[in-house]
Design an enzyme around this catalytic site. Structure first.
Site, mmCIF file in Angstrom:
data_model
loop_
_atom_site.group_PDB
_atom_site.id
_atom_site.type_symbol
_atom_site.label_atom_id
_atom_site.label_comp_id
_atom_site.label_asym_id
_atom_site.label_seq_id
_atom_site.Cartn_x
_atom_site.Cartn_y
_atom_site.Cartn_z
ATOM 1 N N HIS A 164 -55.473 -39.509 -22.245
ATOM 2 C CA HIS A 164 -56.325 -38.333 -21.961
ATOM 3 C C HIS A 164 -55.669 -37.480 -20.859
ATOM 4 C CE1 HIS A 164 -60.016 -36.216 -20.777
ATOM 5 N NE2 HIS A 164 -60.753 -36.913 -21.605
ATOM 6 N N GLU A 266 -54.727 -34.223 -25.269
ATOM 7 C CA GLU A 266 -54.808 -35.670 -25.417
ATOM 8 C C GLU A 266 -54.282 -36.153 -26.764
ATOM 9 O OE1 GLU A 266 -58.998 -36.575 -24.695
ATOM 10 O OE2 GLU A 266 -59.143 -34.709 -23.582
HETATM 11 O O1 TA6 Z 1 -61.738 -35.756 -24.259
HETATM 12 C C1 TA6 Z 1 -62.754 -34.860 -24.057
HETATM 13 C C2 TA6 Z 1 -63.952 -35.588 -23.482
HETATM 14 O O2 TA6 Z 1 -64.349 -36.619 -24.351
HETATM 15 C C3 TA6 Z 1 -65.055 -34.564 -23.210
HETATM 16 O O3 TA6 Z 1 -66.097 -34.610 -24.145
HETATM 17 C C4 TA6 Z 1 -65.442 -34.807 -21.768
HETATM 18 O O4 TA6 Z 1 -66.604 -35.482 -21.608
HETATM 19 C C5 TA6 Z 1 -64.209 -35.499 -21.214
HETATM 20 O O5 TA6 Z 1 -63.609 -36.193 -22.243
HETATM 21 C C6 TA6 Z 1 -64.341 -36.318 -19.953
HETATM 22 O O6 TA6 Z 1 -65.005 -37.523 -20.171
HETATM 23 P P1 TA6 Z 1 -65.358 -38.451 -18.938
HETATM 24 O O7 TA6 Z 1 -66.005 -39.676 -19.527
HETATM 25 O O8 TA6 Z 1 -64.072 -38.769 -18.235
HETATM 26 O O9 TA6 Z 1 -66.283 -37.654 -18.056
#
Ligand code: TA6
Length: 291
Positions: A164, A266
């Site tokens: 990510h 990502e």
């Molecule tokens: O990858 C995108 C995502 O899934 C978004 O929907 C957003 O919530 C982000 O990741 C961050 O997630 P987190 O659990 O680290 O707050």
């Protein structure tokens, strides 16, 4: 956040790697002539990467929690064994687990580190499967992060996940991403599938799962005249995320303005579609180069 000024050295563990502490977390500081990086053992989380004589490529929130009590906001969270809210906790438990350093190899070209996480009573209570996952991080003028997941149990299981990556940009409003393919799932609109011209600018809250992205993506930071190439393998999608203003304001570990200097791109398996029979492995990777 200047990660390097926050490091306290503990011991040298190889020619180019020093064990350090950052706000209480153990971290590996790689200082290779071709590039520097910092990786915490909590989450096997790359929190910095700087090619020699270039600026930082990775974004970290000024308000990131580095106590080891919650996931780190910024860097490269290793989301595993699922992506997002497919189950709880969000993005899996690997990013909030303590990983072991397994090996280091230093040579003139690069430093490579391998970190390892195996099932334990705590993980089995969340996800009842036996596994061994290894994150290989290669630091040279480019950064390569490669996650190998192995089924060490005696029955098949299914996994997803993501690397990510939070990329630093001088100005998200002047940043564009290409190589994204022809359609995306819009997570800001209950998963509606939309057509895509293959590239995007970021000028509003963005949370998109591109399901036919190319292996090579280009991220152009026009504010700094910099182009990154990200090459992904083993993924089923490329996810692009920026929380924009009001979501950032609601998040304790983001500053109100932090979203202006970042974009997440990502390498993801958003759909939990990798089936692994006993003894089988899967590799998910991301390599980032500055052109
Ligand atoms: O990858 C995108 C995502 O899934 C978004 O929907 C957003 O919530 C982000 O990741 C961050 O997630 P987190 O659990 O680290 O707050």
């Amino acid at each position: 956040m200047d990660i390097y000024s926050k490091l306290t050295s503990k011991s040298s563990i190889s020619q180019h790697v020093t064990l350090c502490e950052i706000e209480g977390l153990d971290a590996l500081h790689v200082h290779h002539p071709k590039g520097s990086a910092v990786i915490t053992l909590f989450g096997a989380h790359v929190i910095s990467f700087k090619p020699a004589r270039r600026k930082e490529l990775i974004w970290m929130s000024q308000n990131a929690d580095l106590t080891g009590k919650k996931a780190i906001r910024g860097g490269i969270p290793v989301c595993w064994p699922w992506f997002g809210k497919a189950a709880s906790p969000s993005h899996g438990f690997a990013r909030t687990s303590h990983w072991e350093l397994e090996s280091i190899s230093d040579n003139k070209q690069r430093t490579s580190l391998t970190l390892c996480l195996k099932h334990c009573d705590k993980s089995l209570a969340i996800w009842p499967h036996k596994f061994d996952i290894r994150l290989n991080v290669d630091i040279s003028e480019s950064l390569s992060v490669s996650l190998t997941s192995t089924n060490t149990g005696d029955s098949e299981w299914t996994m997803g996940g993501a690397l990510h990556t939070y990329l630093r940009t001088s100005d998200v409003k002047a940043t564009s991403i290409s190589g994204l393919g022809q359609q995306y799932i819009d997570s800001t609109e209950q998963g509606v599938i939309k057509p895509s011209p293959g590239h995007t600018d970021i000028n509003t809250e963005t949370d998109r799962i591109y399901t036919s992205a190319e292996k090579k993506l280009h991220i152009v930071d026009n504010g700094e005249n910099r182009r990154l190439t990200m090459e992904n393998t083993g993924n089923s999608s490329a996810v692009v995320w920026n929380p924009w203003q009001s979501l950032s304001e609601s998040m304790a570990d983001m500053t109100d303005e932090g979203y202006l200097q970042m974009v997440c791109v990502e390498s993801a398996i958003h759909d939990t579609t990798i089936r692994l029979a006993p003894g089988r492995s899967h590799n998910l990777s991301t390599t980032i180069n500055v052109d």
